[in-house]
Design a protein around this motif. Structure first.
Motif, mmCIF file in Angstrom:
data_model
loop_
_atom_site.group_PDB
_atom_site.id
_atom_site.type_symbol
_atom_site.label_atom_id
_atom_site.label_comp_id
_atom_site.label_asym_id
_atom_site.label_seq_id
_atom_site.Cartn_x
_atom_site.Cartn_y
_atom_site.Cartn_z
ATOM 1 N N GLN A 1 0.824 -1.209 0.000
ATOM 2 C CA GLN A 1 0.000 0.000 0.000
ATOM 3 C C GLN A 1 0.861 1.264 0.000
ATOM 4 O O GLN A 1 0.606 2.216 -0.728
ATOM 5 N N GLY A 2 1.890 1.255 0.851
ATOM 6 C CA GLY A 2 2.758 2.427 0.950
ATOM 7 C C GLY A 2 3.452 2.716 -0.374
ATOM 8 O O GLY A 2 3.551 3.869 -0.807
ATOM 9 N N VAL A 3 3.902 1.656 -1.015
ATOM 10 C CA VAL A 3 4.568 1.809 -2.314
ATOM 11 C C VAL A 3 3.580 2.372 -3.345
ATOM 12 O O VAL A 3 3.948 3.241 -4.143
ATOM 13 N N VAL B 1 0.970 4.310 -2.758
ATOM 14 C CA VAL B 1 0.716 5.733 -2.451
ATOM 15 C C VAL B 1 1.866 6.601 -2.972
ATOM 16 O O VAL B 1 1.647 7.604 -3.648
ATOM 17 N N MET B 2 3.101 6.192 -2.677
ATOM 18 C CA MET B 2 4.247 7.024 -3.048
ATOM 19 C C MET B 2 4.516 6.990 -4.559
ATOM 20 O O MET B 2 4.867 8.016 -5.159
#
Lengths: 190, 190
Positions: free
Chosen positions: B158-160, B162-163
């Motif tokens: 998820q973090g990847v 978003v970024m």
């Protein structure tokens, strides 16, 4: 603009900032901001012609707020790891808000990515300020891949916000912050 | 419901699924879905009374699609690591979409978190299906903290997303997927 004008403008930006976070940018109307501030919509247009103007002002305000927060972390310690831990503590300070509405920066960025490209560029500004500050700290730790580490730290925090909010899971949020901070602590000073 | 009815219903759900992903749930109107499918709004209400009904059907469709995808990963290999790698490959297969609009599950979840709680519960369904499948794979690897690992893997992905979406950065997305897959490969079979 007189003091009262400046004050009204600030109140509009501050209310919009909260509404964009709690409801989303697209779900916030001029009327909502007017209701929240008690400033009539008529007067309102004196400060901002379009909702996009308000978005720009909210992003500027967030950039300023993050710059101040990062400056405070820089001042709080000389060890870059301590500074990074100070930054990650945001997930602890904002625990309730993260569980309820995710990260204000990440969720706005995700929302605006679905609108036009200009909006997405605007929303990138806050991430960029943080990214640059993180790069400085990893540089000070002697890392040879500071920008990658900066992006990794941002991504880890974003991912944790998405999942903590999705499952409304405070225990997970705390455990994950501890994991992130252990990773920060494992970064060696050269 | 005859074949034509079922077909129309599926077309509505499929168009809504794409629109919710590309524009956001709140930014999609009945009219948009009608325009996209060519099904008049009048006929339309025959299948769904409210937008929330469509949301429910879209989430059901996504649950089914992910169950099929996970089933395919389960069938593709007996080594749980290989199965996990198969799952993470989603970030490669959906590269363009992720860069443009983030993860469909994560961004819908973030968007709905800002609406009422019932919506957020609905959006959690897809994550739950994936989480349970991931737990099974980590259990098969003999992990004593399979649920934590499942959440960690979901959060990293998820973090990847978003970024990568925020910076529209394909190189970052590929590098991060390689990092995630290296992590999966480092999980030991007991």
């Amino acid at each position: 603009m007189g003091n009262k004008g400046e004050n009204n403008r600030q109140r509009i930006v501050s209310a919009a900032d909260q509404l964009f976070y709690r409801r989303g940018y697209n779900q916030t109307s001029f009327r909502d901001i007017s209701d929240e501030t008690g400033i009539p919509r008529g007067n309102f247009y004196y400060y901002f012609k379009t909702k996009e103007d308000i978005l720009g002002a909210v992003i500027d305000a967030r950039v300023n707020a993050f710059e101040e927060m990062l400056e405070a972390c820089s001042s709080s310690a000389s060890d870059p790891r301590e500074r990074l831990l100070c930054f990650t503590n945001m997930l602890s300070v904002s625990e309730d808000a993260v569980l309820q509405a995710g990260c204000p920066i990440g969720t706005l960025s995700s929302e605006l990515a679905k609108d036009d490209d200009a909006y997405q560029e605007m929303s990138r500004a806050v991430f960029t300020v943080i990214r640059q500050w993180l790069v400085k700290q990893f540089n000070a730790l002697g890392s040879s891949s500071s920008d990658e580490k900066a992006m990794d730290l941002l991504a880890r925090m974003q991912g944790v916000c998405v999942m903590a909010c999705a499952f409304d899971d405070r225990k997970y949020l705390r455990r994950s912050l501890a994991d992130i901070q252990a990773w920060v602590n494992s970064q060696t000073l050269s």
